[in-house]
Design a protein around this motif. Structure first.
Motif, mmCIF file in Angstrom:
data_model
loop_
_atom_site.group_PDB
_atom_site.id
_atom_site.type_symbol
_atom_site.label_atom_id
_atom_site.label_comp_id
_atom_site.label_asym_id
_atom_site.label_seq_id
_atom_site.Cartn_x
_atom_site.Cartn_y
_atom_site.Cartn_z
ATOM 1 N N TYR A 30 -11.256 -11.375 6.165
ATOM 2 C CA TYR A 30 -12.291 -12.113 5.439
ATOM 3 C C TYR A 30 -13.166 -11.177 4.628
ATOM 4 N N GLN A 31 -12.611 -10.078 4.230
ATOM 5 C CA GLN A 31 -13.316 -9.125 3.377
ATOM 6 C C GLN A 31 -12.895 -9.425 1.945
ATOM 7 N N LEU A 32 -13.755 -10.065 1.172
ATOM 8 C CA LEU A 32 -13.391 -10.550 -0.152
ATOM 9 C C LEU A 32 -13.630 -9.545 -1.262
ATOM 10 N N GLU A 33 -14.291 -8.470 -0.951
ATOM 11 C CA GLU A 33 -14.483 -7.419 -1.953
ATOM 12 C C GLU A 33 -14.480 -6.065 -1.261
ATOM 13 N N PRO A 34 -14.104 -5.022 -1.993
ATOM 14 C CA PRO A 34 -14.033 -3.696 -1.367
ATOM 15 C C PRO A 34 -15.423 -3.121 -1.108
ATOM 16 N N LYS A 35 -15.478 -2.265 -0.103
ATOM 17 C CA LYS A 35 -16.721 -1.540 0.141
ATOM 18 C C LYS A 35 -16.931 -0.547 -0.995
ATOM 19 N N GLU A 36 -18.138 -0.086 -1.150
ATOM 20 C CA GLU A 36 -18.461 0.800 -2.265
ATOM 21 C C GLU A 36 -17.605 2.075 -2.248
ATOM 22 N N ALA A 37 -17.363 2.624 -1.074
ATOM 23 C CA ALA A 37 -16.578 3.860 -0.966
ATOM 24 C C ALA A 37 -15.090 3.624 -1.184
ATOM 25 N N GLU A 38 -14.645 2.361 -1.133
ATOM 26 C CA GLU A 38 -13.223 2.056 -1.254
ATOM 27 C C GLU A 38 -12.862 1.415 -2.589
ATOM 28 N N LYS A 39 -13.772 1.405 -3.561
ATOM 29 C CA LYS A 39 -13.482 0.821 -4.863
ATOM 30 C C LYS A 39 -12.571 1.746 -5.669
ATOM 31 N N PHE A 40 -11.811 1.156 -6.575
ATOM 32 C CA PHE A 40 -10.912 1.884 -7.453
ATOM 33 C C PHE A 40 -11.723 2.414 -8.630
ATOM 34 N N TYR A 41 -12.057 3.685 -8.579
ATOM 35 C CA TYR A 41 -12.761 4.337 -9.677
ATOM 36 C C TYR A 41 -11.744 5.124 -10.490
ATOM 37 N N PRO A 42 -11.493 4.742 -11.757
ATOM 38 C CA PRO A 42 -10.474 5.408 -12.551
ATOM 39 C C PRO A 42 -10.695 6.914 -12.703
ATOM 40 N N SER A 43 -11.937 7.352 -12.793
ATOM 41 C CA SER A 43 -12.185 8.788 -12.959
ATOM 42 C C SER A 43 -11.743 9.584 -11.733
ATOM 43 N N LYS A 44 -11.985 9.051 -10.542
ATOM 44 C CA LYS A 44 -11.560 9.743 -9.317
ATOM 45 C C LYS A 44 -10.043 9.730 -9.173
ATOM 46 N N VAL A 45 -9.429 8.593 -9.483
ATOM 47 C CA VAL A 45 -7.971 8.489 -9.382
ATOM 48 C C VAL A 45 -7.309 9.392 -10.416
ATOM 49 N N LYS A 46 -7.906 9.475 -11.604
ATOM 50 C CA LYS A 46 -7.362 10.351 -12.648
ATOM 51 C C LYS A 46 -7.388 11.809 -12.212
ATOM 52 N N GLU A 47 -8.428 12.219 -11.521
ATOM 53 C CA GLU A 47 -8.499 13.597 -11.020
ATOM 54 C C GLU A 47 -7.408 13.868 -9.977
ATOM 55 N N VAL A 48 -7.117 12.888 -9.144
ATOM 56 C CA VAL A 48 -6.041 13.039 -8.160
ATOM 57 C C VAL A 48 -4.696 13.189 -8.879
ATOM 58 N N ILE A 49 -4.450 12.323 -9.867
ATOM 59 C CA ILE A 49 -3.197 12.391 -10.635
ATOM 60 C C ILE A 49 -3.088 13.740 -11.337
#
Length: 156
Positions: A30-49
């Protein structure tokens, strides 16, 4: 006739037990939205890639026969870095700030040889703009390029 006799020999209790075991693993949160620490931030994901591509292609010559295997390996590395498991004891240097456990990830990796051509990669998605997003990064050398795209859709 062989198929019918095979189906009759399946024991219904074990079949139903397997279904209930799988169903119990996926109880609703019943968690309808992600927690702040678990959101998809493109800048962070881009750094991982970016880190994964630079580490993978460091001083690697282009080999057309190896590119399918490279694409699979890179996509596996990106997925492992973005969805780390607690019992996974691999190198955690990529996923210090990114944890996307509740996201369905689609990862596309394209590798090609540089021969003076132009290339545009595009995509179209239908998603919730509040929680879903994508990130991409292109690694280039004089001989080849590699583009990795990660699409994340929040899984309720």
């Amino acid at each position: 006739n062989e198929l019918i006799s095979y189906i009759k020999n399946i024991s219904p209790p074990s079949f139903s037990q397997n279904i209930y075991q799988k169903m119990s693993q996926y109880q609703p949160t019943y968690q309808l939205e992600p927690k702040e620490a678990e959101k998809f931030y493109p800048s962070k994901v881009k750094e991982v890639i970016k880190s994964i591509l630079h580490d993978f292609f460091e001083d690697k010559p282009y080999d057309v026969a190896e590119t399918p295997r490279w694409c699979e390996q890179i996509s596996r590395d990106i997925r492992k870095a973005l969805t780390p498991k607690q019992d996974d004891y691999r190198d955690m240097r990529y996923s210090k700030s990114v944890k996307l456990d509740r996201y369905k990830l689609a990862i596309q990796v394209t590798i090609g040889e540089m021969k003076g051509q132009g290339l545009k990669i595009s995509s179209k998605c239908l998603w919730d703009p509040a929680f879903d997003n994508y990130a991409s990064y292109t690694f280039t050398t004089e001989k080849y390029y590699c583009t990795a795209m990660v699409f994340g859709t929040y899984f309720e």
